[in-house]
Design a protein around this motif. Structure first.
Motif, PDB file in Angstrom:
ATOM      1  N   ASP A   1       0.692  -1.549  -0.095  1.00 43.51           N
ATOM      2  CA  ASP A   1      -0.064  -0.062  -0.058  1.00 43.51           C
ATOM      3  C   ASP A   1       1.106   1.077   0.319  1.00 43.51           C
ATOM      4  OD1 ASP A   1      -1.293   2.399   0.711  1.00 43.51           O
ATOM      5  OD2 ASP A   1      -2.550   1.386   2.774  1.00 43.51           O
ATOM      6  N   LEU A   2       0.725   1.645  -1.228  1.00 47.24           N
ATOM      7  CA  LEU A   2       1.804   3.394  -1.364  1.00 47.24           C
ATOM      8  C   LEU A   2       1.359   4.545  -1.293  1.00 47.24           C
ATOM      9  CD1 LEU A   2       3.604   1.898  -4.376  1.00 47.24           C
ATOM     10  CD2 LEU A   2       4.555   1.881  -2.113  1.00 47.24           C
ATOM     11  N   SER A   3       0.737   4.166  -0.279  1.00 45.67           N
ATOM     12  CA  SER A   3      -0.685   5.563   0.134  1.00 45.67           C
ATOM     13  C   SER A   3      -0.401   6.587   0.654  1.00 45.67           C
ATOM     14  CB  SER A   3      -2.072   5.510   0.112  1.00 45.67           C
ATOM     15  OG  SER A   3      -2.557   4.373   1.722  1.00 45.67           O
ATOM     16  N   ASP A   4       0.015   7.900   1.003  1.00 45.08           N
ATOM     17  CA  ASP A   4       0.581   8.404   2.066  1.00 45.08           C
ATOM     18  C   ASP A   4       0.016   8.871   3.249  1.00 45.08           C
ATOM     19  OD1 ASP A   4       1.996  10.794   3.392  1.00 45.08           O
ATOM     20  OD2 ASP A   4       1.700  12.008   1.401  1.00 45.08           O
ATOM     21  N   ARG A   5       0.047   7.652   4.060  1.00 42.76           N
ATOM     22  CA  ARG A   5      -1.477   8.170   5.286  1.00 42.76           C
ATOM     23  C   ARG A   5       0.023   8.561   6.875  1.00 42.76           C
ATOM     24  NH1 ARG A   5      -2.687   3.163   7.209  1.00 42.76           N
ATOM     25  NH2 ARG A   5      -2.386   2.435   5.022  1.00 42.76           N
ATOM     26  N   PRO A   6       0.145   9.315   7.185  1.00 43.49           N
ATOM     27  CA  PRO A   6       1.470   9.395   8.202  1.00 43.49           C
ATOM     28  C   PRO A   6       0.465   9.451   9.327  1.00 43.49           C
ATOM     29  CG  PRO A   6      -0.092  12.035   7.040  1.00 43.49           C
ATOM     30  CD  PRO A   6       0.139  10.698   5.872  1.00 43.49           C
ATOM     31  N   ALA A   7       0.958   9.624  10.738  1.00 42.04           N
ATOM     32  CA  ALA A   7       0.693   8.792  11.763  1.00 42.04           C
ATOM     33  C   ALA A   7       0.667  10.854  12.466  1.00 42.04           C
ATOM     34  CB  ALA A   7       1.931   8.467  12.556  1.00 42.04           C
ATOM     35  N   ALA A   8      -0.077  10.408  12.855  1.00 41.37           N
ATOM     36  CA  ALA A   8      -1.058  12.346  13.575  1.00 41.37           C
ATOM     37  C   ALA A   8       0.414  12.067  14.754  1.00 41.37           C
ATOM     38  CB  ALA A   8      -2.423  12.199  14.648  1.00 41.37           C
ATOM     39  N   SER A   9       0.207  14.167  14.495  1.00 44.27           N
ATOM     40  CA  SER A   9       1.654  14.150  15.696  1.00 44.27           C
ATOM     41  C   SER A   9       2.931  13.500  15.865  1.00 44.27           C
ATOM     42  CB  SER A   9       0.484  14.487  17.003  1.00 44.27           C
ATOM     43  OG  SER A   9      -0.353  15.162  17.105  1.00 44.27           O
ATOM     44  N   LEU A  10       3.173  12.833  14.904  1.00 47.41           N
ATOM     45  CA  LEU A  10       4.787  12.246  14.750  1.00 47.41           C
ATOM     46  C   LEU A  10       5.392  12.614  13.879  1.00 47.41           C
ATOM     47  CD1 LEU A  10       5.863   9.689  16.354  1.00 47.41           C
ATOM     48  CD2 LEU A  10       5.260   8.874  14.765  1.00 47.41           C
ATOM     49  N   GLN A  11       6.561  12.667  13.989  1.00 49.84           N
ATOM     50  CA  GLN A  11       7.508  13.533  13.185  1.00 49.84           C
ATOM     51  C   GLN A  11       8.743  13.566  13.189  1.00 49.84           C
ATOM     52  OE1 GLN A  11       6.662  17.949  13.608  1.00 49.84           O
ATOM     53  NE2 GLN A  11       4.675  17.534  12.108  1.00 49.84           N
TER      54      GLN A  11
END
Length: 467
Positions: A73-83
């Motif tokens: 799954d190559l979608s752009d799905r970042p974790a919330a508040s995690l950088q």
């Protein structure tokens, strides 16, 4: 300062006469065998080679993209508040796709023999091929190509192929730089990509003269297999070459990829995901699978052999830069040893979580790391490595097979990478086949048969992000 040496003309001529030019050639009807050597004498005009490869590029990229989409799954799905340190979002979730009609719990309950017999080992856990495995060579992410071109007017574009993994799965760029000698300064990169035009401005007064000279050499371009001035390069125009910090950008990694030069034939070579140079000072072996004993060995090996696919004949043809061991290699190694991990404010001086700073989930994850997960057997605090090589024997789970130019027969011994700063170094494993930390936990849970449940896996990921 000692100037770089080059091979005498006589030695160059002798080296070229020893070549057998058929490494990439398929066996002919007469039963011609492949060779350990790359083609040396090029008979096809360069313009013809370039046009032929440009014409083939769309179908090669399409085939490789299809493999990636079938696996992940190559979608752009970042974790919330995690950088990451400089603000790039971190991707979350398991991205490896499962075989039809199965789930992770069912798969983890099966034996390696059953998984192999039923063909259920996830494709995303298989060796990841190079974007064009039969051709190989250094390939850079587009963001790095654009920035180097903007700064230096040096174009790292290949006319035959492009980098494959989406940018959102790669480390932040330019990466921050932390120095063991000056922790008080924090990130010394000033948000810039270190290069030949700014290294002195950025580091004068911070490094000593030896270290500054080592950094200069690390950002100096030297000929390389695909980027050089010969007729079998893969750049449109004759090229000065690449610098060490073109892959190890800012002493970290930009996830540039290549093929290991120490295996033949071509289909058995392993893709390499550029490892970070952070924490070189505490490491005792170097190279994803080479087990070189010092960073000086690694530095010299890269210049003499890895730049040229492990072929000294091609190195002689294309202009190998033979570094002087007593000064230049030493200076380069001394700078690399200054590159520190990013801060980990939740860890104490022994590399363990401070209960006053960590969440309950992170503390549970640490307990799993040292207990049921048995991760600490290889990844030992405080730097989370045992300085050894381990063979996971992944071939227990699948039949030997060929796809996209690679023959998958196993991975062999892999270095225990340090886990400090791991959330800033995606993708994972030696070839970058694991896109997220969740993928990585699923991989090791299956391959090492740890039988972690969903909550335990989530807790373990939470802990890894604190490192």
């Amino acid at each position: 300062m000692t100037a770089p040496r080059t091979l005498p003309l006589g030695a160059l001529a002798l080296s070229l006469t020893l070549a057998t030019p058929i490494l990439h050639a398929a066996p002919s009807d007469e039963g011609e065998r492949t060779s350990s050597y790359n083609p040396v004498k090029i008979t096809e005009p360069f313009d013809s080679i370039m046009q032929r490869m440009k014409d083939a590029k769309p179908s090669i990229l399409k085939k490789h993209q299809a493999l990636l989409e079938q696996r992940y799954d190559l979608s752009d799905r970042p974790a919330a508040s995690l950088q990451m340190t400089r603000g790039k979002p971190i991707q979350e979730g398991v991205r490896v796709k499962l075989p039809a009609e199965t789930n992770w719990a069912e798969l983890a309950a099966m034996s390696p023999e059953d998984i192999r017999a039923k063909g259920l080992f996830p494709a995303g856990f298989m060796p990841l091929p190079h974007p064009n495995h039969p051709e190989g060579g250094m390939v850079f992410p587009q963001f790095h190509i654009d920035e180097v071109n903007r700064i230096e007017g040096r174009d790292l574009t290949r006319f035959d192929l492009d980098f494959d993994l989406p940018d959102h799965f790669l480390p932040e760029f330019p990466a921050p730089i932390f120095l063991t000698t000056r922790p008080d300064l924090g990130d010394v990169s000033q948000g810039k990509l270190v290069n030949i035009r700014n290294y002195f401005e950025l580091f004068n007064g911070i490094l000593n003269p030896k270290q500054l000279e080592g950094l200069r050499l690390l950002v100096t371009t030297f000929p390389q297999q695909q980027f050089n001035a010969t007729d079998d390069r893969r750049s449109v125009h004759p090229h000065n070459g690449v610098a060490c910090l073109d892959c190890h950008a800012n002493g970290h990694t930009n996830a540039a990829t290549h093929l290991a030069g120490d295996v033949r034939p071509q289909e058995l070579r392993h893709r390499i995901d550029t490892p970070s140079l952070r924490g070189v000072n505490i490491q005792q072996i170097f190279g994803s699978q080479r087990a070189l004993k010092t960073v000086e060995d690694f530095t010299e090996f890269e210049q003499r052999a890895a730049y040229f696919d492990g072929d000294p004949v091609m190195a002689a043809k294309k202009g190998v830069n033979v570094l002087e061991r007593g000064s230049q290699v030493h200076f380069m190694g001394e700078f690399q040893a200054l590159l520190d991990f990013p801060p980990a404010p939740k860890l104490n001086v022994e590399g363990r979580l401070d209960p006053a700073k960590a969440t309950e989930q992170e503390l549970r994850g640490e307990a799993i790391f040292h207990g049921k997960g048995a991760c600490a057997g290889c990844h030992v605090p405080p730097y989370y490595t045992d300085h050894l090589m381990h063979n996971l024997q992944t071939e227990r789970f699948y039949e030997p097979q060929e796809y996209n130019g690679v023959r998958a027969v196993g991975d062999g011994p892999i270095k225990t990478f340090t886990l400090r700063g791991i959330k800033e170094s995606p993708p994972y494993l030696h070839d970058g086949r694991l896109l997220t930390l969740e993928d990585t936990v699923e991989f090791f849970n299956l391959v090492l048969q740890r039988n972690l449940d969903e909550q335990e896996k989530a807790d373990l990921v939470a802990f890894l992000r604190t490192l």
